[in-house]
Design an enzyme around this catalytic site. Structure first.
Site, PDB file in Angstrom:
ATOM      1  N   GLN A  98       0.750  -1.270  -0.352  1.00  0.00           N
ATOM      2  CA  GLN A  98      -0.129   0.086   0.148  1.00  0.00           C
ATOM      3  C   GLN A  98       0.924   1.340  -0.514  1.00  0.00           C
ATOM      4  O   GLN A  98       1.867   1.219   0.757  1.00  0.00           O
ATOM      5  CB  GLN A  98      -0.899   0.223   0.950  1.00  0.00           C
ATOM      6  CG  GLN A  98      -1.954   1.247   1.727  1.00  0.00           C
ATOM      7  CD  GLN A  98      -2.329   1.072   2.265  1.00  0.00           C
ATOM      8  OE1 GLN A  98      -2.173   1.399   3.536  1.00  0.00           O
ATOM      9  NE2 GLN A  98      -3.510   0.955   1.915  1.00  0.00           N
ATOM     10  N   GLY A  99       0.431   1.794  -0.915  1.00  0.00           N
ATOM     11  CA  GLY A  99       1.996   3.565  -1.337  1.00  0.00           C
ATOM     12  C   GLY A  99       0.655   4.903  -0.563  1.00  0.00           C
ATOM     13  O   GLY A  99       0.200   5.093  -1.849  1.00  0.00           O
ATOM     14  N   TYR A 100       0.563   4.653   0.480  1.00  0.00           N
ATOM     15  CA  TYR A 100       0.052   5.726   1.172  1.00  0.00           C
ATOM     16  C   TYR A 100       0.601   6.353   1.768  1.00  0.00           C
ATOM     17  O   TYR A 100       0.867   8.030   1.448  1.00  0.00           O
ATOM     18  CB  TYR A 100      -1.654   5.499   1.970  1.00  0.00           C
ATOM     19  CG  TYR A 100      -2.766   5.287   1.354  1.00  0.00           C
ATOM     20  CD1 TYR A 100      -2.673   4.637   0.168  1.00  0.00           C
ATOM     21  CD2 TYR A 100      -3.754   4.988   2.265  1.00  0.00           C
ATOM     22  CE1 TYR A 100      -4.287   4.131  -0.028  1.00  0.00           C
ATOM     23  CE2 TYR A 100      -4.958   4.207   1.957  1.00  0.00           C
ATOM     24  CZ  TYR A 100      -5.193   3.671   0.508  1.00  0.00           C
ATOM     25  OH  TYR A 100      -6.016   3.563   0.123  1.00  0.00           O
ATOM     26  N   SER A 101       0.993   6.392   2.638  1.00  0.00           N
ATOM     27  CA  SER A 101       1.738   7.340   3.688  1.00  0.00           C
ATOM     28  C   SER A 101       3.490   7.961   3.258  1.00  0.00           C
ATOM     29  O   SER A 101       3.938   7.458   2.511  1.00  0.00           O
ATOM     30  CB  SER A 101       2.309   6.723   5.199  1.00  0.00           C
ATOM     31  OG  SER A 101       1.218   6.761   5.716  1.00  0.00           O
ATOM     32  N   SER A 124       4.049  -1.307   3.852  1.00  0.00           N
ATOM     33  CA  SER A 124       4.761  -2.180   4.887  1.00  0.00           C
ATOM     34  C   SER A 124       4.439  -3.653   3.754  1.00  0.00           C
ATOM     35  O   SER A 124       3.686  -3.719   2.761  1.00  0.00           O
ATOM     36  CB  SER A 124       3.107  -2.815   5.366  1.00  0.00           C
ATOM     37  OG  SER A 124       2.974  -1.837   6.221  1.00  0.00           O
ATOM     38  N   GLU A 162      -9.882  -2.258   5.510  1.00  0.00           N
ATOM     39  CA  GLU A 162      -8.787  -2.821   6.474  1.00  0.00           C
ATOM     40  C   GLU A 162      -9.765  -3.811   8.001  1.00  0.00           C
ATOM     41  O   GLU A 162      -9.068  -4.290   8.724  1.00  0.00           O
ATOM     42  CB  GLU A 162      -8.144  -1.064   7.007  1.00  0.00           C
ATOM     43  CG  GLU A 162      -6.686  -1.779   7.941  1.00  0.00           C
ATOM     44  CD  GLU A 162      -5.445  -0.647   7.589  1.00  0.00           C
ATOM     45  OE1 GLU A 162      -4.774  -0.924   7.176  1.00  0.00           O
ATOM     46  OE2 GLU A 162      -6.045   0.286   7.665  1.00  0.00           O
ATOM     47  N   SER A 218      -3.285   6.416  13.002  1.00  0.00           N
ATOM     48  CA  SER A 218      -2.833   7.052  14.453  1.00  0.00           C
ATOM     49  C   SER A 218      -4.126   7.156  14.949  1.00  0.00           C
ATOM     50  O   SER A 218      -4.943   7.621  15.048  1.00  0.00           O
ATOM     51  CB  SER A 218      -1.542   7.957  14.729  1.00  0.00           C
ATOM     52  OG  SER A 218      -2.766   9.445  14.629  1.00  0.00           O
ATOM     53  N   GLU A 255      -4.826   9.529  17.549  1.00  0.00           N
ATOM     54  CA  GLU A 255      -5.173  10.307  17.149  1.00  0.00           C
ATOM     55  C   GLU A 255      -5.716  11.016  16.033  1.00  0.00           C
ATOM     56  O   GLU A 255      -6.804  11.510  16.277  1.00  0.00           O
ATOM     57  CB  GLU A 255      -4.005  11.745  17.262  1.00  0.00           C
ATOM     58  CG  GLU A 255      -3.001  11.950  18.744  1.00  0.00           C
ATOM     59  CD  GLU A 255      -2.021  10.768  18.961  1.00  0.00           C
ATOM     60  OE1 GLU A 255      -1.445   9.865  20.310  1.00  0.00           O
ATOM     61  OE2 GLU A 255      -2.237   9.854  17.883  1.00  0.00           O
TER      62      GLU A 255
END
Length: 369
Positions: free
Chosen positions: A119-122, A154, A237, A352, A354
């Site tokens: 997964q290429g998100y962050s 990951s 997810e 996260s 938050e």
């Protein structure tokens, strides 16, 4: 025969001792080749992608049957799946939002365990603030040309494909101008650099795209529609597999209890209270997960917030019951030490704590930003 009983019988006949307990968070380096071969065996026997339609290799299993099978798999101590990102994230996304051609191309290899995904998100400056992604892509000669950097990806080092959120409209900001692209990993212009974790292992990675290419048709949804598709993926997810995850948590809690008995820490009333509270909270986690399984919306953030905070506390408890012995090693980490170190990340990855609290407040409770 029920699907649960059928899987139990198949596992009894096929699961060998060298596979039991391999892999999982903080231990993804264990037996990757063995687990990849096991993934292909699962696919050939029809034990992957249970919820998918039969035309794509699934069994169209009901939600209760999916939960039962995930629990049975975890109860057998079968190895951690190497194909979960494909099966659990991009597969359902393509099923719901992809074209017929994309379904025909990408779903069967996922079901058979032949192609692995990441997964290429962050990104370095867009982790929790996903709308700030800066990786860009432009169309040229019938292909998307991708340039940028992703981080905390990951299993990118073993993945064949990446689904990535990219900015395809120059000058766009925030949620606008993003597209959801499917990018082959094994090509010039893609560099993967492992990140060494506290555990000494490397299951997260940096990924650099330097004019990497993918076909113009490898876009899910329309150009500029990437944010909507990306949010749909995140909704998958937190599905039925979380019930199996909780059986793994139960085994970890049992190991912590055994360590407390061995060290005598269980006689400490304060530690005994923490152990009891941990058991009660795990039971609550299961009931809450069952309650939310049919809720594909922001309510699922409750589940992520709850289990990640609980698991991190379990890691701290694992150290407390060992006393000073938990601070030394014989050259390698024990399971309880690895639990403590890796669980520090639970409240950060996959959204996260938050951010989960913001989602619960704004989208579930309707509170102002």
């Amino acid at each position: 025969m029920s699907l649960r009983a059928e899987l139990r019988a198949w596992l009894a006949a096929n699961l060998t001792d060298d596979l039991r307990g391999l892999g999982g968070p903080g231990r993804e380096h264990q037996g990757h080749d063995l687990r990849a071969a096991w993934e292909r065996r699962l696919g050939a026997a029809g034990w992957t992608c249970l919820a998918w339609p039969a035309e794509y290799g699934g069994r169209a299993a009901t939600l209760p049957d999916q939960v039962a099978c995930h629990e049975e798999y975890a109860e057998a101590d079968a190895p951690a799946r190497v194909g979960l990102i494909g099966e659990g994230l991009i597969g359902p996304t393509i099923l719901e939002h992809g074209t017929p051609g994309q379904r025909a191309r990408f779903l069967p290899p996922i079901q058979r365990g032949e192609e692995l995904w990441c997964q290429g998100y962050s990104e370095p400056d867009a982790g929790s603030d996903l709308a700030g992604v800066r990786t860009r892509a432009r169309l040229a000669d019938g292909e998307w040309v991708v340039t940028g950097q992703k981080v905390w990806t990951s299993l990118a080092h073993v993945a064949d494909w990446c689904f990535a959120l990219c900015r395809t409209e120059p000058g766009s900001r925030r949620h606008q101008g993003l597209s959801y692209l499917l990018i082959p990993m094994r090509q010039p212009g893609v560099e993967v650099r492992p990140i060494v974790q506290l555990t000494g292992t490397s299951e997260f990675n940096e990924v650099f795209f330097d004019d990497a290419r993918t076909a113009a048709g490898n876009i899910v949804g329309s150009p500029g529609d990437g944010w909507r598709i990306a949010m749909a993926t995140l909704g998958y997810e937190r599905g039925a597999s979380t019930l199996g995850q909780q059986l793994s948590f139960r085994r970890e809690l049992a190991a912590v209890l055994e360590a407390a008995r061995r060290s005598g820490a269980i006689d400490d009333p304060l530690l005994r209270d923490r152990l009891t509270r941990s058991w009660l909270e795990l039971e609550i986690m299961r009931m809450n997960a069952l309650r939310l399984l049919d809720s594909p919306g922001p309510e699922l953030s409750i589940m992520k917030l709850y289990w990640s905070e609980w698991h991190r506390r379990l890691g701290e408890l694992a150290m407390a019951v060992q006393g000073r012995n938990g601070l030394v090693t014989d050259g390698g980490l024990s399971d309880l030490q690895r639990l403590y170190l890796f669980s520090r990340a639970d409240t950060i990855y996959a959204g996260s704590s938050e951010i989960q609290r913001n989602i619960i407040a704004e989208r579930t409770l309707g509170l102002p930003r």
